[in-house]
Design a protein around this motif. Structure first.
Motif, PDB file in Angstrom:
ATOM      1  N   LEU A  27      34.333  38.079  37.118  1.00  0.00           N
ATOM      2  CA  LEU A  27      34.162  37.565  38.473  1.00  0.00           C
ATOM      3  C   LEU A  27      34.900  36.235  38.653  1.00  0.00           C
ATOM      4  CD1 LEU A  27      30.404  38.462  39.027  1.00  0.00           C
ATOM      5  CD2 LEU A  27      32.394  39.569  40.053  1.00  0.00           C
ATOM      6  N   LYS A  28      34.811  35.385  37.669  1.00  0.00           N
ATOM      7  CA  LYS A  28      35.492  34.089  37.765  1.00  0.00           C
ATOM      8  C   LYS A  28      36.989  34.275  37.816  1.00  0.00           C
ATOM      9  CE  LYS A  28      32.088  30.793  36.275  1.00  0.00           C
ATOM     10  NZ  LYS A  28      31.393  30.376  35.044  1.00  0.00           N
ATOM     11  N   LYS A  29      37.463  35.159  36.955  1.00  0.00           N
ATOM     12  CA  LYS A  29      38.904  35.433  36.894  1.00  0.00           C
ATOM     13  C   LYS A  29      39.403  35.928  38.244  1.00  0.00           C
ATOM     14  CE  LYS A  29      42.176  37.778  33.845  1.00  0.00           C
ATOM     15  NZ  LYS A  29      42.228  38.776  32.749  1.00  0.00           N
ATOM     16  N   LYS A  30      38.572  36.691  38.908  1.00  0.00           N
ATOM     17  CA  LYS A  30      38.954  37.234  40.217  1.00  0.00           C
ATOM     18  C   LYS A  30      38.778  36.190  41.314  1.00  0.00           C
ATOM     19  CE  LYS A  30      40.243  41.648  40.148  1.00  0.00           C
ATOM     20  NZ  LYS A  30      41.374  42.232  40.903  1.00  0.00           N
ATOM     21  N   GLY A  31      38.123  35.105  40.975  1.00  0.00           N
ATOM     22  CA  GLY A  31      37.922  34.050  41.968  1.00  0.00           C
ATOM     23  C   GLY A  31      36.912  34.408  43.046  1.00  0.00           C
ATOM     24  N   VAL A  32      35.908  35.182  42.674  1.00  0.00           N
ATOM     25  CA  VAL A  32      34.859  35.513  43.647  1.00  0.00           C
ATOM     26  C   VAL A  32      33.540  34.934  43.144  1.00  0.00           C
ATOM     27  CG1 VAL A  32      36.026  37.572  44.444  1.00  0.00           C
ATOM     28  CG2 VAL A  32      34.357  37.759  42.593  1.00  0.00           C
ATOM     29  N   ARG A  33      32.588  34.831  44.035  1.00  0.00           N
ATOM     30  CA  ARG A  33      31.328  34.197  43.668  1.00  0.00           C
ATOM     31  C   ARG A  33      30.537  34.993  42.642  1.00  0.00           C
ATOM     32  NH1 ARG A  33      28.557  31.237  48.689  1.00  0.00           N
ATOM     33  NH2 ARG A  33      30.270  29.819  49.122  1.00  0.00           N
ATOM     34  N   ARG A  72      27.223  46.881  49.902  1.00  0.00           N
ATOM     35  CA  ARG A  72      28.313  45.937  50.173  1.00  0.00           C
ATOM     36  C   ARG A  72      28.991  45.472  48.891  1.00  0.00           C
ATOM     37  NH1 ARG A  72      26.314  43.035  55.702  1.00  0.00           N
ATOM     38  NH2 ARG A  72      24.366  42.633  54.640  1.00  0.00           N
ATOM     39  N   ASN A  73      28.215  45.243  47.864  1.00  0.00           N
ATOM     40  CA  ASN A  73      28.830  44.798  46.617  1.00  0.00           C
ATOM     41  C   ASN A  73      29.666  45.891  45.973  1.00  0.00           C
ATOM     42  OD1 ASN A  73      28.229  42.093  46.526  1.00  0.00           O
ATOM     43  ND2 ASN A  73      26.198  42.414  45.641  1.00  0.00           N
ATOM     44  N   LEU A  74      29.189  47.119  46.082  1.00  0.00           N
ATOM     45  CA  LEU A  74      30.000  48.216  45.545  1.00  0.00           C
ATOM     46  C   LEU A  74      31.332  48.273  46.276  1.00  0.00           C
ATOM     47  CD1 LEU A  74      27.287  50.986  45.009  1.00  0.00           C
ATOM     48  CD2 LEU A  74      28.680  49.913  43.235  1.00  0.00           C
ATOM     49  N   ARG A  75      31.282  48.202  47.593  1.00  0.00           N
ATOM     50  CA  ARG A  75      32.511  48.249  48.371  1.00  0.00           C
ATOM     51  C   ARG A  75      33.404  47.044  48.053  1.00  0.00           C
ATOM     52  NH1 ARG A  75      32.401  48.715  54.850  1.00  0.00           N
ATOM     53  NH2 ARG A  75      31.445  46.669  54.561  1.00  0.00           N
ATOM     54  N   PHE A  76      32.767  45.899  47.929  1.00  0.00           N
ATOM     55  CA  PHE A  76      33.488  44.670  47.598  1.00  0.00           C
ATOM     56  C   PHE A  76      34.240  44.825  46.271  1.00  0.00           C
ATOM     57  CE2 PHE A  76      33.659  40.532  45.508  1.00  0.00           C
ATOM     58  CZ  PHE A  76      34.167  39.710  46.503  1.00  0.00           C
ATOM     59  N   PHE A  77      33.556  45.360  45.270  1.00  0.00           N
ATOM     60  CA  PHE A  77      34.175  45.526  43.951  1.00  0.00           C
ATOM     61  C   PHE A  77      35.292  46.562  43.983  1.00  0.00           C
ATOM     62  CE2 PHE A  77      30.042  44.042  41.747  1.00  0.00           C
ATOM     63  CZ  PHE A  77      30.474  42.729  41.825  1.00  0.00           C
ATOM     64  N   VAL A  78      35.085  47.601  44.772  1.00  0.00           N
ATOM     65  CA  VAL A  78      36.138  48.620  44.889  1.00  0.00           C
ATOM     66  C   VAL A  78      37.366  47.992  45.541  1.00  0.00           C
ATOM     67  CG1 VAL A  78      36.814  50.778  46.030  1.00  0.00           C
ATOM     68  CG2 VAL A  78      34.568  50.593  44.951  1.00  0.00           C
ATOM     69  N   ASP A  79      37.149  47.238  46.614  1.00  0.00           N
ATOM     70  CA  ASP A  79      38.261  46.590  47.315  1.00  0.00           C
ATOM     71  C   ASP A  79      38.999  45.625  46.393  1.00  0.00           C
ATOM     72  OD1 ASP A  79      37.586  47.948  49.574  1.00  0.00           O
ATOM     73  OD2 ASP A  79      36.622  46.262  50.591  1.00  0.00           O
ATOM     74  N   HIS A  80      38.240  44.947  45.546  1.00  0.00           N
ATOM     75  CA  HIS A  80      38.858  43.992  44.629  1.00  0.00           C
ATOM     76  C   HIS A  80      39.304  44.648  43.326  1.00  0.00           C
ATOM     77  CE1 HIS A  80      37.119  41.143  47.446  1.00  0.00           C
ATOM     78  NE2 HIS A  80      37.827  40.200  46.895  1.00  0.00           N
ATOM     79  N   LYS A  81      39.239  45.968  43.292  1.00  0.00           N
ATOM     80  CA  LYS A  81      39.658  46.748  42.119  1.00  0.00           C
ATOM     81  C   LYS A  81      38.934  46.340  40.842  1.00  0.00           C
ATOM     82  CE  LYS A  81      43.726  47.916  44.470  1.00  0.00           C
ATOM     83  NZ  LYS A  81      44.819  48.818  44.539  1.00  0.00           N
ATOM     84  N   ILE A  82      37.697  45.891  40.989  1.00  0.00           N
ATOM     85  CA  ILE A  82      36.903  45.549  39.811  1.00  0.00           C
ATOM     86  C   ILE A  82      36.197  46.800  39.311  1.00  0.00           C
ATOM     87  CG2 ILE A  82      34.909  44.212  39.017  1.00  0.00           C
ATOM     88  CD1 ILE A  82      35.831  42.019  41.044  1.00  0.00           C
ATOM     89  N   SER A  91      28.498  64.938  48.482  1.00  0.00           N
ATOM     90  CA  SER A  91      27.251  64.184  48.454  1.00  0.00           C
ATOM     91  C   SER A  91      27.103  63.328  47.194  1.00  0.00           C
ATOM     92  CB  SER A  91      26.064  65.136  48.579  1.00  0.00           C
ATOM     93  OG  SER A  91      26.209  66.205  47.676  1.00  0.00           O
ATOM     94  N   LEU A  92      28.151  63.226  46.426  1.00  0.00           N
ATOM     95  CA  LEU A  92      28.039  62.435  45.194  1.00  0.00           C
ATOM     96  C   LEU A  92      29.253  61.541  44.976  1.00  0.00           C
ATOM     97  CD1 LEU A  92      26.388  61.774  42.696  1.00  0.00           C
ATOM     98  CD2 LEU A  92      27.571  63.609  41.504  1.00  0.00           C
ATOM     99  N   THR A  93      29.007  60.265  44.925  1.00  0.00           N
ATOM    100  CA  THR A  93      30.044  59.287  44.617  1.00  0.00           C
ATOM    101  C   THR A  93      29.612  58.484  43.408  1.00  0.00           C
ATOM    102  OG1 THR A  93      30.656  59.115  46.947  1.00  0.00           O
ATOM    103  CG2 THR A  93      31.327  57.326  45.518  1.00  0.00           C
ATOM    104  N   SER A  94      30.478  58.386  42.437  1.00  0.00           N
ATOM    105  CA  SER A  94      30.159  57.627  41.233  1.00  0.00           C
ATOM    106  C   SER A  94      31.075  56.423  41.104  1.00  0.00           C
ATOM    107  CB  SER A  94      30.280  58.519  39.988  1.00  0.00           C
ATOM    108  OG  SER A  94      29.220  59.437  39.970  1.00  0.00           O
ATOM    109  N   TYR A  95      30.598  55.456  40.353  1.00  0.00           N
ATOM    110  CA  TYR A  95      31.363  54.225  40.157  1.00  0.00           C
ATOM    111  C   TYR A  95      31.474  53.906  38.681  1.00  0.00           C
ATOM    112  CZ  TYR A  95      30.305  53.662  45.100  1.00  0.00           C
ATOM    113  OH  TYR A  95      30.180  53.851  46.445  1.00  0.00           O
ATOM    114  N   SER A  96      32.588  53.329  38.307  1.00  0.00           N
ATOM    115  CA  SER A  96      32.743  52.874  36.923  1.00  0.00           C
ATOM    116  C   SER A  96      33.546  51.588  36.902  1.00  0.00           C
ATOM    117  CB  SER A  96      33.442  53.946  36.091  1.00  0.00           C
ATOM    118  OG  SER A  96      34.723  54.180  36.628  1.00  0.00           O
ATOM    119  N   LEU A  97      33.297  50.805  35.874  1.00  0.00           N
ATOM    120  CA  LEU A  97      34.029  49.556  35.731  1.00  0.00           C
ATOM    121  C   LEU A  97      35.501  49.876  35.519  1.00  0.00           C
ATOM    122  CD1 LEU A  97      33.156  46.596  35.666  1.00  0.00           C
ATOM    123  CD2 LEU A  97      33.225  46.705  33.186  1.00  0.00           C
TER     124      LEU A  97
END
Lengths: 161, 161
Positions: A27-33, A72-82, A91-97
């Motif tokens: 998060l720091k590296k990306k410059g986000v809170r 919102r955080n999921l979307r935020f991380f996706v937008d920031h490519k985190i 009906s199924l969306t998954s997320y991974s680092l």
DNA sequence: AAACATATGCAACATTGTTGCATATGTAAA
DNA sequence: TTTACATATGCAACAATGTTGCATATGTTT
């Protein structure tokens, strides 16, 4: 071509004793809170051995933020490519680092396997999506390949019965 | 492996003057009830040169049935393998007539192209999804490949500017 | 410690998927 | 053609998910 790498490389997994440290670093590296909600969320995805959907994540969160905040955080991380979003089906969306971000190395877009028995999404970074000769005039930006089937664990269990 | 073929073969397109006739024939052959709603719906998909989403379909229906009825009939047709459902992404699902059913011929699962400019889904039956060597223990039932990019028409328009 | 930008929670609403039930309609038998 | 019955439809209602606006809380920088 977007790069994706959802499985933790072994070296990476062993190197970091404290997931929270790593995640804070991202998060720091990306410059986000750096907030508790975000660290918790990334911690869970960092620990996961396969992509998780929103319910999986909620189940693992000890302190549950508002539904909207998680969304919102999921979307935020996706937008920031985190993190990387995998739309398995309607009906199924998954997320991974997105570990390529950490590792500074790139891997091709790859296959995701969806087990129709245990409903787990399994990331197969070793299987890059093959190239196709699109018709004249068509240009490719990204691709996604979902293979549905039965995973190794569920296949074993089937044999035992 | 499920078979899919969403584009009308030329021979087929020219053979039938009256779409309604064809469509009625399909329903009778399947042994399901022939209703106005169903004929209208299949007519639209039969005429379409590319897969349509629910909104596209609604726009083309002169007599609009209840939202639930349209939804139910789409699901009914998918279950009966009369139409094919293409889950493009989280928020977009398209449908196309399953012409393999009419033609009695089979085609492999194939690539679907999604244009990020005009948002059309284009079916590419000539591009079968390539095989992948899954890890030991994994078995494949079906697969789907969505390629995102810019279609030939939108690429042309871009050049003109 | 103060100042400010941003994250969060809450209320509210949109969209899509889904079910139950009474009524309308298609189909097959008389 | 009429009757009888199974099924399709419309309507009301609800569930899940995505989304926005806004007041308040929190993190970050000075």
């Amino acid at each position: 071509m977007e790069t994706v790498d959802c499985l933790p490389p072994k070296a990476f997994r062993n190197r970091h004793r404290n997931s929270t440290e790593t995640v804070t670093h991202i998060l720091k590296k990306k410059g986000v809170r750096v907030t508790q909600n975000r660290v918790d969320l990334l911690d869970i995805l960092n620990d996961a051995q396969h992509p998780l959907n929103q319910k999986d994540i909620e189940e693992r969160l000890s302190v549950k933020p508002d539904r909207v905040t998680l969304y919102r955080n999921l979307r935020f991380f996706v937008d920031h490519k985190i993190i990387h979003k995998i739309e398995v089906n309607d009906s199924l969306t998954s997320y991974s680092l997105n570990r390529t971000f950490i590792e500074e190395e790139h891997s091709e877009e790859h296959l995701h396997f969806y087990c129709s028995v245990c409903h787990k999404v399994i990331c197969m970074p070793q299987l890059s999506i093959k190239e196709y000769d699109l018709p004249e005039g068509f240009s490719q930006q990204s691709s996604k390949l979902i293979v549905n089937g039965i995973c190794n664990i569920c296949n074993e269990e089937k044999q035992e019965i």
